[in-house]
Design a protein around this motif. Structure first.
Motif, PDB file in Angstrom:
ATOM      1  N   MET A   1       0.831  -1.107  -0.049  1.00  0.00           N
ATOM      2  CA  MET A   1      -0.155  -0.003   0.121  1.00  0.00           C
ATOM      3  C   MET A   1       0.977   1.292   0.186  1.00  0.00           C
ATOM      4  O   MET A   1       1.880   1.109   0.614  1.00  0.00           O
ATOM      5  N   ARG A   2       0.556   2.155  -0.888  1.00  0.00           N
ATOM      6  CA  ARG A   2       1.173   3.585  -0.648  1.00  0.00           C
ATOM      7  C   ARG A   2       0.195   4.503   0.143  1.00  0.00           C
ATOM      8  O   ARG A   2      -0.969   4.372   0.220  1.00  0.00           O
ATOM      9  N   PRO A   3       1.039   5.524   0.468  1.00  0.00           N
ATOM     10  CA  PRO A   3       0.206   6.565   1.205  1.00  0.00           C
ATOM     11  C   PRO A   3      -0.907   7.300   0.290  1.00  0.00           C
ATOM     12  O   PRO A   3      -1.970   7.683   0.797  1.00  0.00           O
ATOM     13  N   GLU A   4      -0.841   7.200  -0.820  1.00  0.00           N
ATOM     14  CA  GLU A   4      -1.858   7.936  -1.775  1.00  0.00           C
ATOM     15  C   GLU A   4      -2.901   7.019  -1.777  1.00  0.00           C
ATOM     16  O   GLU A   4      -4.221   7.263  -2.104  1.00  0.00           O
ATOM     17  N   ASP A   5      -2.876   5.681  -1.349  1.00  0.00           N
ATOM     18  CA  ASP A   5      -4.036   4.505  -1.220  1.00  0.00           C
ATOM     19  C   ASP A   5      -5.007   4.802  -0.025  1.00  0.00           C
ATOM     20  O   ASP A   5      -5.926   4.188  -0.277  1.00  0.00           O
ATOM     21  N   TYR A   6      -4.630   5.871   0.551  1.00  0.00           N
ATOM     22  CA  TYR A   6      -5.486   6.108   1.966  1.00  0.00           C
ATOM     23  C   TYR A   6      -6.013   7.585   1.918  1.00  0.00           C
ATOM     24  O   TYR A   6      -5.279   8.342   1.426  1.00  0.00           O
ATOM     25  N   GLU A   7      -7.205   7.619   2.312  1.00  0.00           N
ATOM     26  CA  GLU A   7      -7.866   9.016   2.319  1.00  0.00           C
ATOM     27  C   GLU A   7      -7.682   9.804   3.665  1.00  0.00           C
ATOM     28  O   GLU A   7      -7.988  10.896   3.631  1.00  0.00           O
ATOM     29  N   ALA A   8      -7.229   8.908   4.712  1.00  0.00           N
ATOM     30  CA  ALA A   8      -6.755   9.994   6.001  1.00  0.00           C
ATOM     31  C   ALA A   8      -5.488   9.047   6.429  1.00  0.00           C
ATOM     32  O   ALA A   8      -5.540   7.824   6.289  1.00  0.00           O
ATOM     33  N   ILE A   9      -4.824   9.842   6.986  1.00  0.00           N
ATOM     34  CA  ILE A   9      -3.387   9.273   7.654  1.00  0.00           C
ATOM     35  C   ILE A   9      -3.452   9.898   9.333  1.00  0.00           C
ATOM     36  O   ILE A   9      -3.529  10.951   9.406  1.00  0.00           O
ATOM     37  N   LEU A  10      -3.563   9.085  10.211  1.00  0.00           N
ATOM     38  CA  LEU A  10      -3.558   9.472  11.709  1.00  0.00           C
ATOM     39  C   LEU A  10      -2.028   9.229  12.110  1.00  0.00           C
ATOM     40  O   LEU A  10      -1.692   8.110  12.059  1.00  0.00           O
ATOM     41  N   CYS A  11      -1.402  10.236  12.544  1.00  0.00           N
ATOM     42  CA  CYS A  11       0.085  10.214  12.723  1.00  0.00           C
ATOM     43  C   CYS A  11       0.285  10.551  13.942  1.00  0.00           C
ATOM     44  O   CYS A  11      -0.263  11.605  14.474  1.00  0.00           O
ATOM     45  N   ASP A  12       1.046   9.734  15.085  1.00  0.00           N
ATOM     46  CA  ASP A  12       1.455  10.300  16.081  1.00  0.00           C
ATOM     47  C   ASP A  12       2.741  11.332  16.150  1.00  0.00           C
ATOM     48  O   ASP A  12       3.050  11.475  14.901  1.00  0.00           O
ATOM     49  N   LEU A  13       2.870  11.934  17.332  1.00  0.00           N
ATOM     50  CA  LEU A  13       3.833  13.018  17.048  1.00  0.00           C
ATOM     51  C   LEU A  13       5.370  12.483  17.821  1.00  0.00           C
ATOM     52  O   LEU A  13       6.198  12.425  17.045  1.00  0.00           O
ATOM     53  N   ASP A  14       5.398  12.579  18.880  1.00  0.00           N
ATOM     54  CA  ASP A  14       6.492  12.074  19.642  1.00  0.00           C
ATOM     55  C   ASP A  14       7.213  10.805  19.266  1.00  0.00           C
ATOM     56  O   ASP A  14       6.377   9.842  19.332  1.00  0.00           O
ATOM     57  N   GLY A  15       8.516  10.829  18.772  1.00  0.00           N
ATOM     58  CA  GLY A  15       8.819   9.548  18.412  1.00  0.00           C
ATOM     59  C   GLY A  15       8.513   9.277  16.789  1.00  0.00           C
ATOM     60  O   GLY A  15       9.142   8.381  16.123  1.00  0.00           O
ATOM     61  N   CYS A  16       7.728   9.884  16.286  1.00  0.00           N
ATOM     62  CA  CYS A  16       7.313   9.669  14.786  1.00  0.00           C
ATOM     63  C   CYS A  16       8.029  11.056  13.842  1.00  0.00           C
ATOM     64  O   CYS A  16       8.457  11.010  12.941  1.00  0.00           O
ATOM     65  N   LEU A  17       7.343  12.204  14.538  1.00  0.00           N
ATOM     66  CA  LEU A  17       7.774  13.444  13.880  1.00  0.00           C
ATOM     67  C   LEU A  17       8.821  14.243  14.399  1.00  0.00           C
ATOM     68  O   LEU A  17       9.361  14.907  13.677  1.00  0.00           O
TER      69      LEU A  17
ATOM     70  N   THR B   1      -3.729  14.079   9.709  1.00  0.00           N
ATOM     71  CA  THR B   1      -4.099  14.470  11.266  1.00  0.00           C
ATOM     72  C   THR B   1      -3.239  14.117  12.255  1.00  0.00           C
ATOM     73  O   THR B   1      -2.817  12.651  12.365  1.00  0.00           O
ATOM     74  N   LEU B   2      -2.691  14.930  13.129  1.00  0.00           N
ATOM     75  CA  LEU B   2      -1.879  14.528  14.109  1.00  0.00           C
ATOM     76  C   LEU B   2      -2.726  14.069  15.417  1.00  0.00           C
ATOM     77  O   LEU B   2      -3.465  14.724  15.801  1.00  0.00           O
ATOM     78  N   LEU B   3      -2.704  12.981  15.556  1.00  0.00           N
ATOM     79  CA  LEU B   3      -3.407  12.081  16.649  1.00  0.00           C
ATOM     80  C   LEU B   3      -2.287  11.755  17.850  1.00  0.00           C
ATOM     81  O   LEU B   3      -1.597  10.844  17.776  1.00  0.00           O
ATOM     82  N   SER B   4      -2.225  12.389  18.716  1.00  0.00           N
ATOM     83  CA  SER B   4      -1.362  12.286  19.879  1.00  0.00           C
ATOM     84  C   SER B   4      -1.861  12.254  21.387  1.00  0.00           C
ATOM     85  O   SER B   4      -2.769  12.629  21.738  1.00  0.00           O
ATOM     86  N   ASN B   5      -1.109  11.468  22.064  1.00  0.00           N
ATOM     87  CA  ASN B   5      -1.394  11.359  23.577  1.00  0.00           C
ATOM     88  C   ASN B   5      -0.868  12.585  24.331  1.00  0.00           C
ATOM     89  O   ASN B   5      -0.764  12.492  25.547  1.00  0.00           O
ATOM     90  N   ASN B   6      -0.374  13.416  23.493  1.00  0.00           N
ATOM     91  CA  ASN B   6       0.155  14.673  24.230  1.00  0.00           C
ATOM     92  C   ASN B   6      -0.866  15.169  25.197  1.00  0.00           C
ATOM     93  O   ASN B   6      -2.011  15.726  24.973  1.00  0.00           O
ATOM     94  N   SER B   7      -0.632  15.394  26.450  1.00  0.00           N
ATOM     95  CA  SER B   7      -1.594  16.122  27.358  1.00  0.00           C
ATOM     96  C   SER B   7      -0.884  17.145  28.039  1.00  0.00           C
ATOM     97  O   SER B   7      -1.289  17.702  29.246  1.00  0.00           O
ATOM     98  N   THR B   8      -0.041  17.897  27.519  1.00  0.00           N
ATOM     99  CA  THR B   8       0.692  19.180  27.973  1.00  0.00           C
ATOM    100  C   THR B   8       0.121  20.230  27.136  1.00  0.00           C
ATOM    101  O   THR B   8      -0.229  21.418  27.799  1.00  0.00           O
ATOM    102  N   ASP B   9       0.158  20.192  25.894  1.00  0.00           N
ATOM    103  CA  ASP B   9      -0.234  21.067  24.839  1.00  0.00           C
ATOM    104  C   ASP B   9      -1.925  21.429  24.502  1.00  0.00           C
ATOM    105  O   ASP B   9      -2.561  20.474  24.799  1.00  0.00           O
ATOM    106  N   THR B  10      -2.083  22.172  24.192  1.00  0.00           N
ATOM    107  CA  THR B  10      -3.452  22.507  23.423  1.00  0.00           C
ATOM    108  C   THR B  10      -3.180  22.587  21.891  1.00  0.00           C
ATOM    109  O   THR B  10      -1.869  22.704  21.275  1.00  0.00           O
TER     110      THR B  10
END
Length: 246
Positions: free
Chosen positions: A1-17, A39-48
């Motif tokens: 599968m290529r990224p273009e094959d998906y209509e949405a990508i949910l990416c974690d932040l810390d350790g990924c980007l 969309t960034l989907l993160s367990n970050n509980s410090t920021d807004t």
């Protein structure tokens, strides 16, 4: 599968980007390639979403607040929706300000709920306060269960789950609610922005216990990022080497 094959990508932040305030190689290329599908989907509980968007912009990552879903703000929204909730907050200044803006007033007496987020001032006094409130019947709401996230120097950075571990070492039987990954609520908050089927969604993360587990519960394709695979410039090759797992 290529990224273009998906209509949405949910990416974690810390350790990924990013790692702390360090941008990981290829992060900009991934965001440019995914565009509005990411969309960034993160367990970050410090920021807004707003403070994180500004912090990422200073690092060279352009992600608008509308494409950021965070465990901390989701936990605040959960508590704000509870009728009559009297909440004590153990959280960062940014998240506390967000809670006030969301209509929550921090209670000191007759507390019904505690919010435990990543509070860098959490120490013995706070732990003692939490134990007292829980033994008097308050309900514990935990933004995320992660015990740490990767630091730029290779040293783990303590997370909300480490504070939870301290609480559970004293009250091992206490019941609590988790808002962030791997629980489905955070994923549903992100997926509500897309009118698509789960099989058209790719999730990316670095934590098998939260990112992979959460994606698996919803039947999403998933790519696990490891310390040996943080180069995103050639994502097609990355996906070929680390196949998605439903």
């Amino acid at each position: 599968m290529r990224p273009e094959d998906y209509e949405a990508i949910l990416c974690d932040l810390d350790g990924c980007l990013i790692s702390g305030d360090v941008l990981l190689p290829g992060a900009q290329a991934l965001l440019a390639r995914a565009g509005d599908r990411l969309t960034l989907l993160s367990n970050n509980s410090t920021d807004t979403a707003e403070t994180l968007s500004a912090r990422l912009a200073a690092m060279g990552l352009a992600v608008p607040p509308t494409r950021i879903v965070l465990a901390g703000t989701a936990a605040v929204a959960h508590l704000a929706a509870l009728p009559g909730a009297r909440v004590r907050l153990f959280a960062s200044p940014a998240l506390r300000a967000h809670a006030v803006a969301s209509g929550l007033t921090e209670a000191r007496e007759e507390v019904t709920h505690l919010l435990l987020a990543r509070d860098q001032t959490f120490g013995y006094r706070e732990l003692k306060d939490v134990i007292g409130l829980l033994t008097r019947g308050a309900r514990l709401v935990v933004a995320n269960p992660d015990v740490s996230h990767p630091g730029p120097d290779g040293v783990p950075v303590p997370e909300t789950g480490s504070c939870l571990a301290a609480i559970l070492s004293i009250l091992p039987g206490v019941d609590y609610d988790v808002i962030g990954k791997p629980e489905p609520a955070l994923y549903h908050a992100a997926l509500s922005r897309y009118a698509i089927r789960p099989e058209r969604v790719l999730a990316i993360g670095d934590n098998p216990l939260t990112d992979a587990e959460g994606a698996g519960r919803l039947g999403l394709d998933f790519v696990l990022v490891g310390p040996h695979a943080r180069r995103w410039a050639d994502l097609d090759r990355y996906l070929a080497e680390f196949p998605v797992a439903a």
